[in-house]
Structure formats: structure tokens, C-alpha cells
Design an enzyme around this catalytic site. Sequence first.
Site, PDB file in Angstrom:
ATOM      1  CD  GLU A   1       8.544   6.426 -18.175  1.00 41.68           C
ATOM      2  OE1 GLU A   1       9.312   6.326 -17.193  1.00 41.68           O
ATOM      3  OE2 GLU A   1       7.372   6.025 -18.154  1.00 41.68           O
TER       4      GLU A   1
ATOM      5  N   GLY B   1       1.687   6.211 -12.087  1.00 42.40           N
ATOM      6  CA  GLY B   1       2.380   6.936 -11.028  1.00 42.40           C
ATOM      7  C   GLY B   1       1.427   7.607 -10.056  1.00 42.40           C
TER       8      GLY B   1
ATOM      9  CE  LYS C   1       4.637   0.458 -16.165  1.00 40.65           C
ATOM     10  NZ  LYS C   1       5.879   0.530 -15.415  1.00 40.65           N
TER      11      LYS C   1
ATOM     12  CG  LEU D   1      -1.880  -1.223   1.269  1.00 42.47           C
ATOM     13  CD1 LEU D   1      -2.605  -1.256   2.611  1.00 42.47           C
ATOM     14  CD2 LEU D   1      -2.874  -1.211   0.124  1.00 42.47           C
ATOM     15  N   GLY D   2       1.939   1.228  -0.790  1.00 43.30           N
ATOM     16  CA  GLY D   2       2.789   2.403  -0.934  1.00 43.30           C
ATOM     17  C   GLY D   2       2.116   3.451  -1.802  1.00 43.30           C
TER      18      GLY D   2
ATOM     19  CG  ASN E   1       7.463  -1.762 -12.284  1.00 47.44           C
ATOM     20  OD1 ASN E   1       6.501  -1.811 -13.048  1.00 47.44           O
ATOM     21  ND2 ASN E   1       7.854  -0.641 -11.712  1.00 47.44           N
TER      22      ASN E   1
END
Length: 291
Positions: A171, A114, A164, A8-9, A86
Site C-alpha cells: 500500500e 478502514g 497484513k 471500540l474506536g 496491528n
Amino acid sequence: MELGLVGLGKMGGNMRERIRRAGHTVIGYDRNPDLADVDSLKGLVDRLQGPRVVWVMVPAGAATQATIDELAELLSPGDLVVDGGNSRWTDDEKHAEELAAKGIGFVDCGVSGGVWGLENGYALMYGGDKENVAKVQPIFDALKPEGEFGSVHAGKVGAGHFAKMVHNGIEYAMMQAYAEGWELLEKVDSVDNVREIFRSWQEGTVIRSWLLDLAVNALDDDEHLEKLRGYAADSGEGRWTVEAAIDNAVPLPAITASLFARFASRQDDSPQMKMIAALRNQFGGHAVESK
């Protein structure tokens, strides 16, 4: 539907809130008791009605492996684990096989968005069997941005995290291009308003993007970025993208160069440039600078 959410960051906490806003029940666990709804993974599993769906949002590697190992002992046949961190796509294949041996399903999901995801939604790329994807589809629908796009069933297990990974590689290259252009504009004496040049590009140009909008935000906060040190870390996915390119003989010059530029940012006094300076002095008598 009910969902168990582990981790839960910044990302996981906002995802919990967005899913709850869509009307679903989320039971969250985090090692930080101030964030958690339950005090253990067992407590999370016990609170969920079967068949259970547990979404894992913890750092890739050892933390994810340990969490999945523990869930494998706590969950029942017919339950499902989603890895939304990730993780490397090759780990997904291993995790799916380990869980399948106990009758537990697995879906991997690359998540992008994000700190803006709570309000704007998260771009989702997921991999796995159609039957397993269907079990968690209401959660995908809650998390994705409004509109037609923003989520995709990329393929079989591993495809979500692979997509991803490539997204993050692109990116890297996009950020590097903006950064190089900004430095060149700052360097030229005839240009006296670099920030407003970047702002002008936000409309009517082929390079307008959300990253450009964020660049303008950063320049509004610190016009010449004088408060920052020229150091950039990498998450690992840029490296994995380059490694996958080598494995598949696919040329990625821009993405590779952007990754190496981040490595260069960590050198205050580049050893390579020392050798280049020495060689230029040797063959051409070019001046060198001493410390």
C-alpha cells in the site's frame, strides 16, 4: 455466536455494528464509557458464556500486551483470544505462548478496510491452529466482504499479521506511485486538468484501483490539495516490512523508497539537501540558496 470485543474506536465500533447486523451478540468494552457495553474487562468476561471468544482491537504494543495480560487472568481454559490490531507478528508468538500456558487459545488477525469496512466488509488475514480458527469462523464470515474472496487462513500464529504487514508495505508503494505521478502532472505547463486525468484512469487502465478512486475523491474535495500540508506519518508496519526484508535478504526497493519518502516529508529544510547543495557548489560552482 457471542463475542467480546475490546476497543471500540473507528475500526472496532464499526466492526461491532457489522457483526451485530449478521445476527451475532457482541459485548463491547472500551475505556470510553460512552462507547462501552460494560464497565470493565472483568464485566465483559462475566457476561460471556463459555467457551468465550474475546477479540482485541487496541493499539499495538503496550496497550495490546496489557489487555492480553489481563485477559489471561480472567479467562478460563478453552477460551480464545483474537488479536485484530496491528501487532507485530513476533508479538503474536509471545502472546500465543503466554496464553497457551493457561489453556487459552490465540488467533492473530490482520484487518483491512478502514472507515469503509462497515458497509463494504473487512479483508481478513488470520493465523493460528485450525481448531482455534474454527471457533471464530462465524465472526470472520460476518466481517468479510460478500463474495468468494476477502479472507484467508494465512498459516500458523503470526502469519495473519505478517500478511497484513506486507499488505501495508505494498500500500505504501502504490500510494507513493500515485503521488509522484500526480506531482509530475501538476508541474507540467501543458497539462491543465490533472484531476480529470486521474478520473479518466478509473476505467479501462491497468492502474485502476480503490486507491485511485480515493485519490479522485480527495481531488474533488481539494483539486490541487492546497489545504493540506505535505506531511505523512507511518504506522510502523512499513518499517517492519523493510526490516523483515533485510532479515530474509529479499529486495524491496519500491516499498523501502516509499517509506523513506515519508521520512523526507517531515523535514521542512532537509539536512541532506544542504550537504548536496554544498557539494554541488564546491565541485561545480553551482548556485546555492541562503535562508
